[in-house]
Design an enzyme around this catalytic site. Sequence first.
Site, PDB file in Angstrom:
ATOM      1  N   ASN A   1      30.649  11.763 -13.532  1.00 44.21           N
ATOM      2  CA  ASN A   1      31.915  11.098 -13.203  1.00 44.21           C
ATOM      3  C   ASN A   1      32.620  10.795 -14.526  1.00 44.21           C
ATOM      4  O   ASN A   1      32.229   9.880 -15.238  1.00 44.21           O
ATOM      5  CB  ASN A   1      31.621   9.812 -12.416  1.00 44.21           C
ATOM      6  CG  ASN A   1      32.883   9.027 -12.109  1.00 44.21           C
ATOM      7  OD1 ASN A   1      33.994   9.483 -12.382  1.00 44.21           O
ATOM      8  ND2 ASN A   1      32.718   7.845 -11.543  1.00 44.21           N
TER       9      ASN A   1
ATOM     10  N   LYS B   1      35.513   9.640 -14.999  1.00 45.41           N
ATOM     11  CA  LYS B   1      36.418   8.487 -14.913  1.00 45.41           C
ATOM     12  C   LYS B   1      37.758   8.811 -15.600  1.00 45.41           C
ATOM     13  O   LYS B   1      38.177   9.965 -15.589  1.00 45.41           O
ATOM     14  CB  LYS B   1      35.730   7.240 -15.482  1.00 45.41           C
ATOM     15  CG  LYS B   1      34.347   7.021 -14.845  1.00 45.41           C
ATOM     16  CD  LYS B   1      33.728   5.695 -15.154  1.00 45.41           C
ATOM     17  CE  LYS B   1      32.359   5.600 -14.455  1.00 45.41           C
ATOM     18  NZ  LYS B   1      31.690   4.321 -14.652  1.00 45.41           N
TER      19      LYS B   1
ATOM     20  N   HIS C   1      33.698   4.217  -5.190  1.00 45.39           N
ATOM     21  CA  HIS C   1      33.119   3.782  -6.465  1.00 45.39           C
ATOM     22  C   HIS C   1      33.407   2.289  -6.665  1.00 45.39           C
ATOM     23  O   HIS C   1      34.479   1.811  -6.281  1.00 45.39           O
ATOM     24  CB  HIS C   1      33.710   4.607  -7.610  1.00 45.39           C
ATOM     25  CG  HIS C   1      32.935   4.423  -8.885  1.00 45.39           C
ATOM     26  ND1 HIS C   1      33.085   3.312  -9.668  1.00 45.39           N
ATOM     27  CD2 HIS C   1      31.981   5.182  -9.467  1.00 45.39           C
ATOM     28  CE1 HIS C   1      32.249   3.399 -10.702  1.00 45.39           C
ATOM     29  NE2 HIS C   1      31.566   4.524 -10.597  1.00 45.39           N
TER      30      HIS C   1
ATOM     31  N   GLU D   1      34.366   0.746  -9.130  1.00 49.48           N
ATOM     32  CA  GLU D   1      35.613   0.493  -9.877  1.00 49.48           C
ATOM     33  C   GLU D   1      36.816   0.560  -8.937  1.00 49.48           C
ATOM     34  O   GLU D   1      37.807  -0.140  -9.142  1.00 49.48           O
ATOM     35  CB  GLU D   1      35.719   1.491 -11.043  1.00 49.48           C
ATOM     36  CG  GLU D   1      34.712   1.140 -12.145  1.00 49.48           C
ATOM     37  CD  GLU D   1      34.181   2.312 -12.948  1.00 49.48           C
ATOM     38  OE1 GLU D   1      34.786   3.397 -12.930  1.00 49.48           O
ATOM     39  OE2 GLU D   1      33.129   2.130 -13.600  1.00 49.48           O
TER      40      GLU D   1
ATOM     41  N   GLU E   1      24.823   2.726  -6.850  1.00 45.76           N
ATOM     42  CA  GLU E   1      25.177   2.365  -8.226  1.00 45.76           C
ATOM     43  C   GLU E   1      25.239   0.843  -8.351  1.00 45.76           C
ATOM     44  O   GLU E   1      26.284   0.238  -8.047  1.00 45.76           O
ATOM     45  CB  GLU E   1      26.537   2.953  -8.588  1.00 45.76           C
ATOM     46  CG  GLU E   1      26.597   4.461  -8.519  1.00 45.76           C
ATOM     47  CD  GLU E   1      27.721   5.008  -9.384  1.00 45.76           C
ATOM     48  OE1 GLU E   1      27.416   5.765 -10.300  1.00 45.76           O
ATOM     49  OE2 GLU E   1      28.891   4.658  -9.155  1.00 45.76           O
TER      50      GLU E   1
ATOM     51  N   GLY F   1      27.785   1.259 -17.030  1.00 43.66           N
ATOM     52  CA  GLY F   1      28.427   1.140 -18.337  1.00 43.66           C
ATOM     53  C   GLY F   1      27.876   0.000 -19.180  1.00 43.66           C
ATOM     54  O   GLY F   1      28.469  -0.368 -20.193  1.00 43.66           O
TER      55      GLY F   1
ATOM     56  N   SER G   1      24.037   3.828 -16.011  1.00 45.74           N
ATOM     57  CA  SER G   1      23.417   4.039 -17.323  1.00 45.74           C
ATOM     58  C   SER G   1      22.292   5.079 -17.304  1.00 45.74           C
ATOM     59  O   SER G   1      21.279   4.929 -17.991  1.00 45.74           O
ATOM     60  CB  SER G   1      22.918   2.714 -17.910  1.00 45.74           C
ATOM     61  OG  SER G   1      24.005   1.811 -18.068  1.00 45.74           O
TER      62      SER G   1
HETATM   63  P1  13P Z   1      27.511   4.907 -16.517  1.00 42.48           P
HETATM   64  O1  13P Z   1      26.569   6.077 -16.434  1.00 42.48           O
HETATM   65  O2  13P Z   1      28.447   4.965 -17.669  1.00 42.48           O
HETATM   66  O3  13P Z   1      26.764   3.608 -16.415  1.00 42.48           O
HETATM   67  O4  13P Z   1      28.446   4.971 -15.216  1.00 42.48           O
HETATM   68  C1  13P Z   1      27.879   5.144 -13.969  1.00 42.48           C
HETATM   69  C2  13P Z   1      28.947   5.421 -12.996  1.00 42.48           C
HETATM   70  O5  13P Z   1      29.763   4.556 -12.702  1.00 42.48           O
HETATM   71  C3  13P Z   1      29.031   6.757 -12.420  1.00 42.48           C
HETATM   72  O6  13P Z   1      29.900   6.794 -11.343  1.00 42.48           O
END
Ligand code: 13P
Length: 250
Positions: free
Chosen positions: A9, A11, A95, A97, A167, A173, A213
């Site tokens: 992803n 983003k 997601h 976010e 997740e 992150g 992560s």
């Molecule tokens: P990270 O791997 O940067 O923690 O992000 C995970 C994520 O949100 C994938 O959709």
Amino acid sequence: MRKNIVAGNWKMNCDLPMTQTLISELKKGLQTDYNCEIMIAPSHPCLYPAFNSTLDTPIEVVAQNVSEQEKGAFTGEVSIDMLQSVGVKTVIIGHSERRDSYGETDELLAAKTIAAVEKGMRVIFCCGEHLDVRKAGNHVSVVTSQIEKGLFQLSAAQMEQVVIAYEPVWAIGTGETASPEQAQDMHAAIRSFLKDKYGEMTANHTSILYGGSVKPANAVEIFAKPDVDGGLVGGASLDATSFLAIADAF
Ligand code: 13P
């Protein structure tokens, strides 16, 4: 049977030149046999060039979001038909976010999911709890509630088009990863929840990915767990070598 999947992803990180560079690095590093499907999710403006640049590879280009609306006066939105017209067959929905920063509710996510599935798309449906929820010990009920509200309007046949991505928000992150045992426990709880609703076959056929992560250093251990069918990778997917090392973890 369910599939192993490693999805990147990206983003809101890559403009077109960066997208093209990352894809060419992935193509250079790609080996011939991976024991998983490999997906990348560039931003919307880069989907079509990414689709064209990966036609001769096993990499599938997927979208990060889609509208629940079919068409019309929805400024700034992107429809399922639009995604399909540029070769996209899979979309990430829900997601954290999108839930947290854009107020996407369970009801909206249910509408997006059913609309996408009815048009033949595959959906990667995300769920996951915040840290306070985990600390209070309510993580399984929160995640299963997200799944119930977002997915359970689908039939068992439609569930064949769904991949679930667990997740935990506290691991996204942050560099902090759920332990392989924490991931396994939640994935097993999700699978058992699917079994109660749809039966054993659907539960066993649904891929459940872990996200938060994931890196080359922890992917082998996490993916080794019996109910973990792969990863949804953020930060580490922006580096071709890391991402391919994660795909290689299977
Ligand atoms: P990270 O791997 O940067 O923690 O992000 C995970 C994520 O949100 C994938 O959709």
